[in-house]
Design an enzyme around this catalytic site. Structure first.
Site, PDB file in Angstrom:
ATOM      1  N   LYS A  37       0.825  -1.219   0.000  1.00  0.00           N
ATOM      2  CA  LYS A  37       0.000   0.000   0.000  1.00  0.00           C
ATOM      3  C   LYS A  37       0.856   1.266   0.000  1.00  0.00           C
ATOM      4  O   LYS A  37       0.589   2.200  -0.733  1.00  0.00           O
ATOM      5  CB  LYS A  37      -0.890   0.098   1.256  1.00  0.00           C
TER       6      LYS A  37
ATOM      7  N   ARG B 237      -8.906   1.257  10.033  1.00  0.00           N
ATOM      8  CA  ARG B 237      -8.414  -0.103  10.251  1.00  0.00           C
ATOM      9  C   ARG B 237      -9.379  -0.932  11.076  1.00  0.00           C
ATOM     10  O   ARG B 237      -9.078  -2.053  11.450  1.00  0.00           O
ATOM     11  CB  ARG B 237      -7.092  -0.031  10.980  1.00  0.00           C
TER      12      ARG B 237
ATOM     13  N   ARG C 293      12.156  -6.908   4.728  1.00  0.00           N
ATOM     14  CA  ARG C 293      11.947  -5.489   4.408  1.00  0.00           C
ATOM     15  C   ARG C 293      12.886  -4.596   5.224  1.00  0.00           C
ATOM     16  O   ARG C 293      13.091  -4.826   6.404  1.00  0.00           O
ATOM     17  CB  ARG C 293      10.484  -5.114   4.711  1.00  0.00           C
TER      18      ARG C 293
ATOM     19  N   ARG D  78      12.270  -2.522  10.852  1.00  0.00           N
ATOM     20  CA  ARG D  78      11.265  -2.068  11.823  1.00  0.00           C
ATOM     21  C   ARG D  78      11.058  -3.108  12.926  1.00  0.00           C
ATOM     22  O   ARG D  78      11.041  -4.296  12.660  1.00  0.00           O
ATOM     23  CB  ARG D  78       9.932  -1.814  11.117  1.00  0.00           C
TER      24      ARG D  78
ATOM     25  N   ARG E 174       0.301  -9.113  13.417  1.00  0.00           N
ATOM     26  CA  ARG E 174      -0.258  -7.992  12.639  1.00  0.00           C
ATOM     27  C   ARG E 174      -1.209  -8.521  11.559  1.00  0.00           C
ATOM     28  O   ARG E 174      -2.239  -7.908  11.284  1.00  0.00           O
ATOM     29  CB  ARG E 174       0.870  -7.163  12.001  1.00  0.00           C
TER      30      ARG E 174
HETATM   31  P1  AMP Z   1       1.571   0.278   9.152  1.00  0.00           P
HETATM   32  O1  AMP Z   1       2.821   1.045   8.917  1.00  0.00           O
HETATM   33  O2  AMP Z   1       0.385   0.808   8.403  1.00  0.00           O
HETATM   34  O3  AMP Z   1       1.768  -1.216   8.938  1.00  0.00           O
HETATM   35  O4  AMP Z   1       1.199   0.461  10.703  1.00  0.00           O
HETATM   36  C1  AMP Z   1       2.111   0.035  11.720  1.00  0.00           C
HETATM   37  C2  AMP Z   1       1.360  -0.083  13.034  1.00  0.00           C
HETATM   38  O5  AMP Z   1       0.823   1.197  13.408  1.00  0.00           O
HETATM   39  C3  AMP Z   1       0.152  -1.024  13.028  1.00  0.00           C
HETATM   40  O6  AMP Z   1       0.539  -2.375  13.225  1.00  0.00           O
HETATM   41  C4  AMP Z   1      -0.658  -0.466  14.200  1.00  0.00           C
HETATM   42  O7  AMP Z   1      -0.103  -0.846  15.432  1.00  0.00           O
HETATM   43  C5  AMP Z   1      -0.437   1.042  14.048  1.00  0.00           C
HETATM   44  N1  AMP Z   1      -1.490   1.683  13.207  1.00  0.00           N
HETATM   45  C6  AMP Z   1      -1.336   2.221  11.968  1.00  0.00           C
HETATM   46  N2  AMP Z   1      -2.505   2.713  11.511  1.00  0.00           N
HETATM   47  C7  AMP Z   1      -3.418   2.471  12.486  1.00  0.00           C
HETATM   48  C8  AMP Z   1      -4.816   2.730  12.619  1.00  0.00           C
HETATM   49  N3  AMP Z   1      -5.521   3.306  11.643  1.00  0.00           N
HETATM   50  N4  AMP Z   1      -5.420   2.352  13.766  1.00  0.00           N
HETATM   51  C9  AMP Z   1      -4.728   1.763  14.770  1.00  0.00           C
HETATM   52  N5  AMP Z   1      -3.432   1.469  14.710  1.00  0.00           N
HETATM   53  C10 AMP Z   1      -2.755   1.822  13.583  1.00  0.00           C
END
Ligand code: AMP
Length: 213
Positions: A13, A87, A126, A159, A170
């Site tokens: 994404k 989410r 990654r 990360r 996740r």
């Molecule tokens: P991402 O980089 O989108 O994979 O997000 C990394 C982490 O940030 C996720 O595993 C969640 O812990 C948190 N996170 C990101 N976006 C959201 C959201 N909209 N609601 C809640 N937690 C989020």
């Protein structure tokens, strides 16, 4: 106009959002990047969020929404691409209310569909740039200089939530909490699907096709 990208972690994404935002002059808002920014700045919100993120769990809705809204208010952009928000169903409903209060228009909601085992392989290898958000892979997309971002020269990081045990949590969190929003957007007629198990160029082409349809 608001566009939304939905997909499990590692579905590409973020990479696609960056490309598309340049092409369509949209502001790219990734809640994951905003949260990592808050952690890097050492804010109170960042500290709270980190505990959830390191577990592979979602950060509480009010924290994420507050951060997102602040960025939207600061932006002069005419359109936003939301990457990683909403989410869960409560976030989707809060966003719908905001869209109607602000008299915005919801464009397409893109679902990046991809098998879970492909995601694990992608994420374990990654490497991410904390400076500009570019992503690389230790086998399939190596940077020109090992460990250094091609775009901005920042040292790449693995990360803390890209470790296998956290990745699996996740993915579970995505299936349990995020997948139900697909039905919400399918019913409203906004949902389109993209097969994300292809090369980035092929995904970009598929994306442009569904957005124009
Ligand atoms: P991402 O980089 O989108 O994979 O997000 C990394 C982490 O940030 C996720 O595993 C969640 O812990 C948190 N996170 C990101 N976006 C959201 C959201 N909209 N609601 C809640 N937690 C989020």
């Amino acid at each position: 106009m608001i566009y939304i990208f939905v997909g499990p972690p590692g579905s590409g994404k973020g990479t696609q959002a960056k490309r598309l935002c340049e092409q369509l002059s949209l502001a790219h808002l990734s809640t994951g990047d905003l949260l990592r920014g808050a952690i890097a700045q050492g804010t109170e919100l960042g500290l709270k969020a980190k505990a959830f993120m390191d577990q592979g769990a979602l950060v509480p809705d009010d924290l994420v929404f507050g951060l997102l809204k602040e960025k939207m208010n600061q932006s002069q952009a005419k359109g936003f691409l939301l990457d990683g928000f909403p989410r869960n169903l409560p976030q989707a409903k809060t966003l719908s209310e905001l869209i109607s209060t602000e008299s915005w228009q919801l464009g397409k909601v893109v679902n990046f569909s991809i098998p879970s085992e492909v995601l694990v392989k992608r994420l374990v290898g990654r490497r991410s740039c904390p400076g500009c958000g570019s992503v690389f892979h230790v086998e399939t997309q190596m940077p020109r200089v090992a460990g250094v971002c091609d775009q901005c020269g920042t040292a790449l990081v693995h990360r803390s939530d890209d470790q296998e045990s956290v990745i699996r949590r996740r993915i579970d969190t995505f299936l349990r909490e995020t997948a139900p929003i697909l039905e919400f957007y399918r019913v409203s007629g906004s949902l389109v699907e993209v097969a994300a198990d292809q090369s980035p160029v092929q995904v970009s082409e598929a994306l442009l096709k569904v957005l124009r349809s």
